[in-house]
Design an enzyme around this catalytic site. Structure first.
Site, PDB file in Angstrom:
ATOM      1  N   ARG A 132       0.810  -1.230   0.000  1.00  0.00           N
ATOM      2  CA  ARG A 132       0.000   0.000   0.000  1.00  0.00           C
ATOM      3  C   ARG A 132       0.833   1.265   0.000  1.00  0.00           C
ATOM      4  O   ARG A 132       0.384   2.303  -0.478  1.00  0.00           O
ATOM      5  CB  ARG A 132      -0.865   0.026   1.272  1.00  0.00           C
ATOM      6  CG  ARG A 132      -1.876  -1.057   1.324  1.00  0.00           C
ATOM      7  CD  ARG A 132      -2.709  -0.943   2.568  1.00  0.00           C
ATOM      8  NE  ARG A 132      -1.944  -1.263   3.776  1.00  0.00           N
ATOM      9  CZ  ARG A 132      -2.480  -1.403   4.971  1.00  0.00           C
ATOM     10  NH1 ARG A 132      -3.780  -1.213   5.122  1.00  0.00           N
ATOM     11  NH2 ARG A 132      -1.743  -1.716   6.010  1.00  0.00           N
ATOM     12  N   ASP A 147      -3.958  -2.654  -2.408  1.00  0.00           N
ATOM     13  CA  ASP A 147      -4.586  -2.577  -1.091  1.00  0.00           C
ATOM     14  C   ASP A 147      -5.657  -3.656  -1.022  1.00  0.00           C
ATOM     15  O   ASP A 147      -6.666  -3.583  -1.734  1.00  0.00           O
ATOM     16  CB  ASP A 147      -5.196  -1.185  -0.875  1.00  0.00           C
ATOM     17  CG  ASP A 147      -5.819  -1.049   0.516  1.00  0.00           C
ATOM     18  OD1 ASP A 147      -5.991  -2.077   1.213  1.00  0.00           O
ATOM     19  OD2 ASP A 147      -6.141   0.089   0.906  1.00  0.00           O
ATOM     20  N   TYR A 197      -8.189 -13.658  13.727  1.00  0.00           N
ATOM     21  CA  TYR A 197      -6.965 -14.028  12.999  1.00  0.00           C
ATOM     22  C   TYR A 197      -6.957 -15.534  12.726  1.00  0.00           C
ATOM     23  O   TYR A 197      -6.712 -15.972  11.597  1.00  0.00           O
ATOM     24  CB  TYR A 197      -5.759 -13.610  13.848  1.00  0.00           C
ATOM     25  CG  TYR A 197      -4.409 -13.851  13.219  1.00  0.00           C
ATOM     26  CD1 TYR A 197      -4.011 -13.144  12.084  1.00  0.00           C
ATOM     27  CD2 TYR A 197      -3.511 -14.762  13.772  1.00  0.00           C
ATOM     28  CE1 TYR A 197      -2.748 -13.355  11.521  1.00  0.00           C
ATOM     29  CE2 TYR A 197      -2.256 -14.971  13.215  1.00  0.00           C
ATOM     30  CZ  TYR A 197      -1.877 -14.261  12.087  1.00  0.00           C
ATOM     31  OH  TYR A 197      -0.637 -14.465  11.526  1.00  0.00           O
ATOM     32  N   LYS A 202      -6.968 -17.403   9.030  1.00  0.00           N
ATOM     33  CA  LYS A 202      -5.844 -18.246   8.587  1.00  0.00           C
ATOM     34  C   LYS A 202      -6.306 -19.690   8.391  1.00  0.00           C
ATOM     35  O   LYS A 202      -5.813 -20.392   7.506  1.00  0.00           O
ATOM     36  CB  LYS A 202      -4.683 -18.155   9.587  1.00  0.00           C
ATOM     37  CG  LYS A 202      -4.036 -16.759   9.651  1.00  0.00           C
ATOM     38  CD  LYS A 202      -3.274 -16.406   8.367  1.00  0.00           C
ATOM     39  CE  LYS A 202      -2.493 -15.110   8.501  1.00  0.00           C
ATOM     40  NZ  LYS A 202      -1.712 -14.789   7.296  1.00  0.00           N
ATOM     41  N   VAL A 240       7.286 -14.681  14.502  1.00  0.00           N
ATOM     42  CA  VAL A 240       8.418 -14.246  13.673  1.00  0.00           C
ATOM     43  C   VAL A 240       8.870 -12.870  14.160  1.00  0.00           C
ATOM     44  O   VAL A 240       8.051 -12.057  14.589  1.00  0.00           O
ATOM     45  CB  VAL A 240       7.970 -14.161  12.190  1.00  0.00           C
ATOM     46  CG1 VAL A 240       9.100 -13.645  11.303  1.00  0.00           C
ATOM     47  CG2 VAL A 240       7.480 -15.517  11.695  1.00  0.00           C
TER      48      VAL A 240
HETATM   49  N1  NAP Z   1       5.015 -12.023  12.636  1.00  0.00           N
HETATM   50  C1  NAP Z   1       4.575 -13.214  12.993  1.00  0.00           C
HETATM   51  O1  NAP Z   1       4.779 -13.650  14.134  1.00  0.00           O
HETATM   52  C2  NAP Z   1       3.822 -14.067  12.023  1.00  0.00           C
HETATM   53  C3  NAP Z   1       3.604 -15.420  12.337  1.00  0.00           C
HETATM   54  C4  NAP Z   1       2.903 -16.213  11.460  1.00  0.00           C
HETATM   55  C5  NAP Z   1       2.419 -15.679  10.292  1.00  0.00           C
HETATM   56  N2  NAP Z   1       2.630 -14.368   9.993  1.00  0.00           N
HETATM   57  C6  NAP Z   1       2.060 -13.850   8.761  1.00  0.00           C
HETATM   58  O2  NAP Z   1       3.088 -13.321   7.971  1.00  0.00           O
HETATM   59  C7  NAP Z   1       2.544 -12.320   7.116  1.00  0.00           C
HETATM   60  C8  NAP Z   1       3.472 -11.105   7.121  1.00  0.00           C
HETATM   61  O3  NAP Z   1       3.500 -10.552   8.397  1.00  0.00           O
HETATM   62  P1  NAP Z   1       4.825  -9.907   9.022  1.00  0.00           P
HETATM   63  O4  NAP Z   1       5.124 -10.701  10.216  1.00  0.00           O
HETATM   64  O5  NAP Z   1       5.860  -9.730   7.987  1.00  0.00           O
HETATM   65  O6  NAP Z   1       4.302  -8.501   9.540  1.00  0.00           O
HETATM   66  P2  NAP Z   1       4.135  -7.094   8.807  1.00  0.00           P
HETATM   67  O7  NAP Z   1       5.475  -6.516   8.565  1.00  0.00           O
HETATM   68  O8  NAP Z   1       3.154  -6.339   9.620  1.00  0.00           O
HETATM   69  O9  NAP Z   1       3.543  -7.498   7.417  1.00  0.00           O
HETATM   70  C9  NAP Z   1       2.212  -7.402   7.075  1.00  0.00           C
HETATM   71  C10 NAP Z   1       2.163  -6.875   5.679  1.00  0.00           C
HETATM   72  O10 NAP Z   1       0.824  -6.926   5.224  1.00  0.00           O
HETATM   73  C11 NAP Z   1       0.539  -5.705   4.600  1.00  0.00           C
HETATM   74  N3  NAP Z   1      -0.866  -5.378   4.630  1.00  0.00           N
HETATM   75  C12 NAP Z   1      -1.659  -5.228   5.709  1.00  0.00           C
HETATM   76  N4  NAP Z   1      -2.888  -4.870   5.324  1.00  0.00           N
HETATM   77  C13 NAP Z   1      -2.847  -4.772   3.975  1.00  0.00           C
HETATM   78  C14 NAP Z   1      -3.792  -4.408   2.986  1.00  0.00           C
HETATM   79  N5  NAP Z   1      -5.028  -4.041   3.300  1.00  0.00           N
HETATM   80  N6  NAP Z   1      -3.423  -4.416   1.700  1.00  0.00           N
HETATM   81  C15 NAP Z   1      -2.169  -4.764   1.342  1.00  0.00           C
HETATM   82  N7  NAP Z   1      -1.217  -5.095   2.227  1.00  0.00           N
HETATM   83  C16 NAP Z   1      -1.565  -5.100   3.523  1.00  0.00           C
HETATM   84  C17 NAP Z   1       1.341  -4.660   5.368  1.00  0.00           C
HETATM   85  O11 NAP Z   1       1.500  -3.506   4.592  1.00  0.00           O
HETATM   86  P3  NAP Z   1       1.635  -2.033   5.235  1.00  0.00           P
HETATM   87  O12 NAP Z   1       3.098  -1.854   5.425  1.00  0.00           O
HETATM   88  O13 NAP Z   1       1.047  -1.164   4.174  1.00  0.00           O
HETATM   89  O14 NAP Z   1       0.830  -2.029   6.495  1.00  0.00           O
HETATM   90  C18 NAP Z   1       2.623  -5.416   5.611  1.00  0.00           C
HETATM   91  O15 NAP Z   1       3.503  -5.263   4.503  1.00  0.00           O
HETATM   92  C19 NAP Z   1       1.128 -12.048   7.599  1.00  0.00           C
HETATM   93  O16 NAP Z   1       0.207 -12.706   6.755  1.00  0.00           O
HETATM   94  C20 NAP Z   1       1.116 -12.698   8.969  1.00  0.00           C
HETATM   95  O17 NAP Z   1      -0.172 -13.143   9.333  1.00  0.00           O
HETATM   96  C21 NAP Z   1       3.332 -13.554  10.829  1.00  0.00           C
END
Ligand code: NAP
Length: 271
Positions: free
Chosen positions: A35, A60, A157, A161, A190
């Site tokens: 976004r 988005d 959440y 998922k 993570v």
């Molecule tokens: N961190 C963990 O512990 C963990 C564990 C298991 C799975 N995951 C999964 O890994 C994935 C990535 O998460 P992350 O840990 O890397 O955290 P993150 O940095 O918060 O990544 C989330 C990403 O999703 C994007 N996003 C959110 N809403 C959106 C929308 N409406 N349209 C387009 N993009 C959108 C965000 O973009 P913006 O920068 O624009 O907000 C960000 O780039 C997620 O699906 C999460 O559920 C994470």
């Protein structure tokens, strides 16, 4: 399969940016979707400065017109949407709230389902038909261990998922033999901005220090440590470079566990 062009959602930071950097180092053109043009520009700039190829794609997942226009956005970034080799669904949201309390609303469930389930689903359905016609393609979904089991205070959440994992399971059966492979990666906690936000919420709600909150989350992982974004990216690359369809892998900070799959090996593209 030699993947050449990959679209990575959530590419502006965290796991998505790590995936974009890793795929680019493996020689792929990274379409970095998200976004925020400034954050996308930073990731693309880093990749190009390191000698890779990348372009930003505005997307988005909460804007239905943006999702419907994703093929045009890929074309605007100079790539043929019918020639995409890999789609990596990484973008997601995680907002915690206790069930059965007044502050959890249907809106919270809707938002999680829109971003974490309908968004990836719509992108898969935008690109899989052309991959099928070409007889080759890889779709990797970064779901979560919350797609395999429940965690307290994260019902929206977990539900979103689980929906994504259910979709991957069904799609793998329909794609079997087509040359297109779909899979999912399910990490525990993570070390990413999403976990930083969880740390801030724990600090606010419990009065623990940020260090205590982070150590608590790390201790919840079977491996006793937070997983690095780069570790998730490495597993995504393995799935893109491999032949497995219907594979679901869980990363718990100690090991990469095979939850299930592969369903079948996809047939190779006829040259
Ligand atoms: N961190 C963990 O512990 C963990 C564990 C298991 C799975 N995951 C999964 O890994 C994935 C990535 O998460 P992350 O840990 O890397 O955290 P993150 O940095 O918060 O990544 C989330 C990403 O999703 C994007 N996003 C959110 N809403 C959106 C929308 N409406 N349209 C387009 N993009 C959108 C965000 O973009 P913006 O920068 O624009 O907000 C960000 O780039 C997620 O699906 C999460 O559920 C994470």
């Amino acid at each position: 399969m030699a993947a050449r062009t990959a679209l990575i959602t959530g590419g502006a930071g965290g796991i998505g940016a790590a995936v974009a950097r890793r795929l680019s180092r493996a020689g792929m053109f990274a379409l970095v979707a998200g976004r925020d043009p400034e954050k996308l520009g930073t990731v693309v700039g880093e990749i190009v400065a390191a000698g890779g190829r990348a372009a930003p794609v505005r997307l988005d997942l909460e804007d239905s017109r943006s999702v419907a226009g994703v093929r045009e956005a890929v074309a605007a970034a100079g790539q043929d949407p019918d020639a995409l080799d890999a789609l990596v669904n990484v973008a997601g949201i995680a907002i915690s709230a206790p069930l059965f309390a007044s502050d959890i609303s249907s809106r919270l469930f809707e938002r999680h389902l829109v971003v974490n389930f309908h968004g990836p689903r719509a992108l898969i359905e935008s690109f899989a038909p052309a991959m099928g016609l070409r007889g080759t393609g890889r779709i990797v979904n970064v779901a979560s261990s919350a797609g395999l089991r429940g965690y307290a205070y994260t019902a929206a959440y977990c539900a979103s998922k689980h929906a994504l994992i259910g979709y991957v399971r069904a799609a793998a059966l329909e794609l079997a033999g087509s040359g297109v492979a779909i899979s999912a990666v399910c990490p525990h906690f993570v070390d990413s901005p999403l976990t930083d936000a969880s740390v801030r919420r724990i600090v606010e709600k419990t009065g623990r220090t940020p260090e205590e909150a982070r150590a608590f989350l790390a201790s919840q992982n079977p491996g006793g440590r937070l997983i690095a974004c780069e570790e998730v990216a490495e597993v995504v690359l393995t799935l893109i470079e491999g032949d497995e369809n219907g594979t679901i892998l869980e990363l718990d900070g100690a090991r990469v566990l095979r939850v299930e799959g592969p369903v079948t090996k996809p047939l190779r593209k006829k040259e």
